[in-house]
Write a protein that holds these residues in place. Structure first.
Motif, mmCIF file in Angstrom:
data_model
loop_
_atom_site.group_PDB
_atom_site.id
_atom_site.type_symbol
_atom_site.label_atom_id
_atom_site.label_comp_id
_atom_site.label_asym_id
_atom_site.label_seq_id
_atom_site.Cartn_x
_atom_site.Cartn_y
_atom_site.Cartn_z
ATOM 1 N N LYS A 128 4.210 0.037 -7.247
ATOM 2 C CA LYS A 128 4.153 1.449 -7.112
ATOM 3 C C LYS A 128 5.156 1.899 -5.965
ATOM 4 O O LYS A 128 5.955 2.704 -5.893
ATOM 5 C CB LYS A 128 2.717 1.938 -6.918
ATOM 6 C CG LYS A 128 1.849 2.116 -7.787
ATOM 7 C CD LYS A 128 0.606 2.426 -7.287
ATOM 8 C CE LYS A 128 -0.720 2.325 -8.456
ATOM 9 N NZ LYS A 128 -1.804 2.704 -7.910
ATOM 10 N N ALA A 129 5.288 0.949 -4.973
ATOM 11 C CA ALA A 129 5.905 1.315 -3.628
ATOM 12 C C ALA A 129 7.466 1.251 -3.959
ATOM 13 O O ALA A 129 8.237 2.049 -3.402
ATOM 14 C CB ALA A 129 5.476 0.370 -2.384
ATOM 15 N N ASP A 130 7.602 0.025 -4.763
ATOM 16 C CA ASP A 130 8.860 -0.004 -5.454
ATOM 17 C C ASP A 130 9.570 1.263 -5.904
ATOM 18 O O ASP A 130 10.765 1.667 -5.705
ATOM 19 C CB ASP A 130 9.178 -1.075 -6.455
ATOM 20 C CG ASP A 130 9.615 -2.436 -5.863
ATOM 21 O OD1 ASP A 130 9.949 -2.409 -4.843
ATOM 22 O OD2 ASP A 130 9.815 -3.373 -6.522
ATOM 23 N N LYS A 131 8.568 1.892 -6.777
ATOM 24 C CA LYS A 131 9.101 3.301 -7.412
ATOM 25 C C LYS A 131 9.288 4.422 -6.534
ATOM 26 O O LYS A 131 9.963 5.343 -6.557
ATOM 27 C CB LYS A 131 8.308 3.477 -8.481
ATOM 28 C CG LYS A 131 7.986 2.559 -9.723
ATOM 29 C CD LYS A 131 6.838 2.830 -10.702
ATOM 30 C CE LYS A 131 7.130 1.903 -11.841
ATOM 31 N NZ LYS A 131 5.837 2.216 -13.015
ATOM 32 N N TRP A 132 8.408 4.193 -5.424
ATOM 33 C CA TRP A 132 8.467 5.018 -4.483
ATOM 34 C C TRP A 132 9.668 5.273 -3.537
ATOM 35 O O TRP A 132 10.227 6.179 -3.192
ATOM 36 C CB TRP A 132 7.196 5.269 -3.357
ATOM 37 C CG TRP A 132 5.743 5.626 -4.205
ATOM 38 C CD1 TRP A 132 5.512 6.267 -5.145
ATOM 39 C CD2 TRP A 132 4.441 5.077 -3.757
ATOM 40 N NE1 TRP A 132 4.285 6.196 -5.658
ATOM 41 C CE2 TRP A 132 3.724 5.630 -4.705
ATOM 42 C CE3 TRP A 132 4.201 4.371 -2.721
ATOM 43 C CZ2 TRP A 132 2.285 5.245 -4.598
ATOM 44 C CZ3 TRP A 132 2.851 4.022 -2.625
ATOM 45 C CH2 TRP A 132 1.930 4.626 -3.573
ATOM 46 N N LEU A 133 10.192 4.092 -3.200
ATOM 47 C CA LEU A 133 11.545 3.927 -2.556
ATOM 48 C C LEU A 133 12.781 4.331 -3.491
ATOM 49 O O LEU A 133 13.417 5.411 -2.817
ATOM 50 C CB LEU A 133 11.929 2.274 -2.277
ATOM 51 C CG LEU A 133 11.338 1.821 -1.095
ATOM 52 C CD1 LEU A 133 11.815 0.462 -0.931
ATOM 53 C CD2 LEU A 133 11.649 2.558 0.169
ATOM 54 N N THR A 134 12.662 4.198 -4.824
ATOM 55 C CA THR A 134 13.628 4.982 -5.660
ATOM 56 C C THR A 134 13.439 6.441 -5.862
ATOM 57 O O THR A 134 14.613 7.244 -5.832
ATOM 58 C CB THR A 134 13.419 4.560 -7.008
ATOM 59 O OG1 THR A 134 13.510 3.061 -7.005
ATOM 60 C CG2 THR A 134 14.356 4.959 -7.774
ATOM 61 N N ASN B 185 2.857 11.194 -3.188
ATOM 62 C CA ASN B 185 2.168 10.283 -4.040
ATOM 63 C C ASN B 185 1.268 9.189 -3.742
ATOM 64 O O ASN B 185 0.732 8.737 -4.669
ATOM 65 C CB ASN B 185 3.573 9.216 -4.364
ATOM 66 C CG ASN B 185 4.686 10.100 -4.980
ATOM 67 O OD1 ASN B 185 4.643 10.269 -6.392
ATOM 68 N ND2 ASN B 185 5.764 10.392 -4.561
ATOM 69 N N VAL B 186 0.802 8.884 -2.247
ATOM 70 C CA VAL B 186 -0.010 8.063 -1.933
ATOM 71 C C VAL B 186 -1.359 8.793 -2.110
ATOM 72 O O VAL B 186 -1.645 9.777 -1.565
ATOM 73 C CB VAL B 186 0.535 7.212 -0.548
ATOM 74 C CG1 VAL B 186 -0.821 6.572 -0.290
ATOM 75 C CG2 VAL B 186 1.691 6.804 -0.829
ATOM 76 N N SER B 187 -2.259 8.151 -2.660
ATOM 77 C CA SER B 187 -3.798 8.631 -2.479
ATOM 78 C C SER B 187 -4.480 7.865 -1.304
ATOM 79 O O SER B 187 -4.842 6.866 -1.542
ATOM 80 C CB SER B 187 -4.440 8.344 -3.943
ATOM 81 O OG SER B 187 -3.975 8.851 -5.108
ATOM 82 N N ILE C 84 10.772 9.282 3.507
ATOM 83 C CA ILE C 84 9.645 8.048 3.042
ATOM 84 C C ILE C 84 8.396 8.779 3.354
ATOM 85 O O ILE C 84 7.446 8.748 2.403
ATOM 86 C CB ILE C 84 9.461 6.906 3.969
ATOM 87 C CG1 ILE C 84 10.743 6.026 3.599
ATOM 88 C CG2 ILE C 84 8.236 6.118 4.068
ATOM 89 C CD1 ILE C 84 10.736 4.665 4.560
ATOM 90 N N VAL C 85 8.361 9.668 4.445
ATOM 91 C CA VAL C 85 7.007 10.552 4.817
ATOM 92 C C VAL C 85 6.825 11.656 3.459
ATOM 93 O O VAL C 85 5.865 11.614 3.257
ATOM 94 C CB VAL C 85 7.112 11.198 6.158
ATOM 95 C CG1 VAL C 85 5.950 12.206 6.506
ATOM 96 C CG2 VAL C 85 7.010 10.066 7.312
ATOM 97 N N GLU C 86 7.928 12.272 3.410
ATOM 98 C CA GLU C 86 7.873 13.380 2.260
ATOM 99 C C GLU C 86 7.315 12.590 0.929
ATOM 100 O O GLU C 86 6.424 13.092 0.175
ATOM 101 C CB GLU C 86 9.106 13.927 1.972
ATOM 102 C CG GLU C 86 9.023 15.024 0.935
ATOM 103 C CD GLU C 86 10.320 15.690 0.501
ATOM 104 O OE1 GLU C 86 10.490 16.608 -0.248
ATOM 105 O OE2 GLU C 86 11.532 15.429 1.693
ATOM 106 N N HIS D 132 5.298 10.871 10.680
ATOM 107 C CA HIS D 132 6.661 10.376 11.235
ATOM 108 C C HIS D 132 5.963 9.440 12.368
ATOM 109 O O HIS D 132 6.809 8.193 12.799
ATOM 110 C CB HIS D 132 7.544 11.332 11.778
ATOM 111 C CG HIS D 132 8.176 12.234 10.720
ATOM 112 N ND1 HIS D 132 7.378 13.312 10.054
ATOM 113 C CD2 HIS D 132 9.463 12.349 10.532
ATOM 114 C CE1 HIS D 132 8.395 13.867 9.377
ATOM 115 N NE2 HIS D 132 9.528 13.334 9.414
ATOM 116 N N GLU D 133 4.953 9.756 12.923
ATOM 117 C CA GLU D 133 4.647 8.789 14.071
ATOM 118 C C GLU D 133 4.365 7.497 13.645
ATOM 119 O O GLU D 133 4.489 6.331 14.335
ATOM 120 C CB GLU D 133 3.128 9.246 14.639
ATOM 121 C CG GLU D 133 2.561 8.280 15.704
ATOM 122 C CD GLU D 133 1.211 8.916 16.020
ATOM 123 O OE1 GLU D 133 0.386 8.172 16.897
ATOM 124 O OE2 GLU D 133 0.810 9.993 15.586
#
Length: 267
Positions: free
Chosen positions: A100-106, A167-169, A160-162, A144-145
């Motif tokens: 999932k995190a791989d896809k979020w990076l994309t 997407n993250v539950s 990344i924060v946006e 951001h912190e």
């Protein structure tokens, strides 16, 4: 993302059964680039094995324990029987989270993201958080912190924060408390309103905290806090109660914070 290098002895890895022979099972490692391991027949399952195919199938996704690594011989020895059900389910879930995190990076940086930028950001998150998923989860919770001490650039942190918050539950816990607020003055209604606004934070509540104040019955008000963990939730709850009490007492009223609802003597 597939890791470069080699797994460590004792590590649990996810793999796909590539070939089954009488002497054992070859497994392609899903988390490592171009790495393949062998599960000797004696490590496929406990007890005597008549037919290896009774225990595994080709293309089956498995979790294996790394028994040994010989880089010079390009050999990785694996065991299936040394992995219990709990370890299997946890490792599979962690692997799915990383996918999932791989896809979020994309999603954060686009399909055209350069490979060197992808690996630099991914390796940075891995170094600071242990996994890509944990990095995104912390970004979703703390914003951001969470990424302030990383080597990421400001625009990369923003992306990344946006993406994380979309997407993250995030798992949340809920805690509840109460404040009793009274004011004998003629402006008592306004004094109570000010105290309730103070409880709500006036902008002081952290982003990861959801605080709700509701009327229960004079002179009592319920404080409900949702946060990523109990420590944060309890701290935010007590702070909200203290703000309300400090506000009302500053105007010659009285107040008290308590965890249980206070019942009238006649109740």
């Amino acid at each position: 993302m597939k890791y470069e290098g080699w797994p460590d002895e004792g590590e649990l890895v996810v793999g796909k059964v590539d070939d089954i022979e009488d002497f054992g099972v070859f497994v392609d490692l899903e988390q490592y680039q171009d790495k393949r391991g062998l599960v000797h027949v004696s490590e496929v399952a406990s007890g005597w094995i008549k037919n290896v195919r009774d225990h595994v199938n080709e293309d089956q996704t498995v979790v294996a324990k790394v028994l040994g690594v010989d880089e010079s011989a390009q050999q990785i020895d694996l065991s299936l029987k040394d992995v219990n059900d709990h370890q299997h389910s946890d490792t599979i879930q962690e692997w799915k989270n990383e996918q999932k995190a791989d896809k979020w990076l994309t999603l954060a940086f686009g399909e055209d993201m350069a490979d060197d930028q992808f690996r630099r950001i991914a390796n940075g998150l891995l170094a600071d958080f242990g996994s890509l998923y944990d990095g995104f989860e912390q970004a979703a919770i703390h914003g951001h912190e969470a990424l302030a001490d990383t080597a990421l650039e400001d625009d990369e942190i923003d992306a990344i924060v946006e993406t994380a918050r979309e997407n993250v539950s995030v798992p949340y816990v809920t805690v509840t408390g109460y404040v009793s607020l009274q004011s004998p003055d003629g402006d008592g209604v306004d004094t109570i309103k000010d105290a309730l606004q103070a409880a709500e934070g006036n902008g002081e509540v952290p982003d990861e905290v959801d605080l709700d104040v509701t009327y229960v019955g004079a002179p009592e008000y319920r404080l409900r806090v949702q946060a990523p963990n109990y420590k944060t939730a309890e701290s935010a709850l007590e702070a909200a109660g203290d703000r309300a009490v400090d506000s009302v007492t500053a105007h010659d009223g009285s107040g008290a914070f308590h965890r249980e609802r206070q019942l009238d003597d006649d109740a």
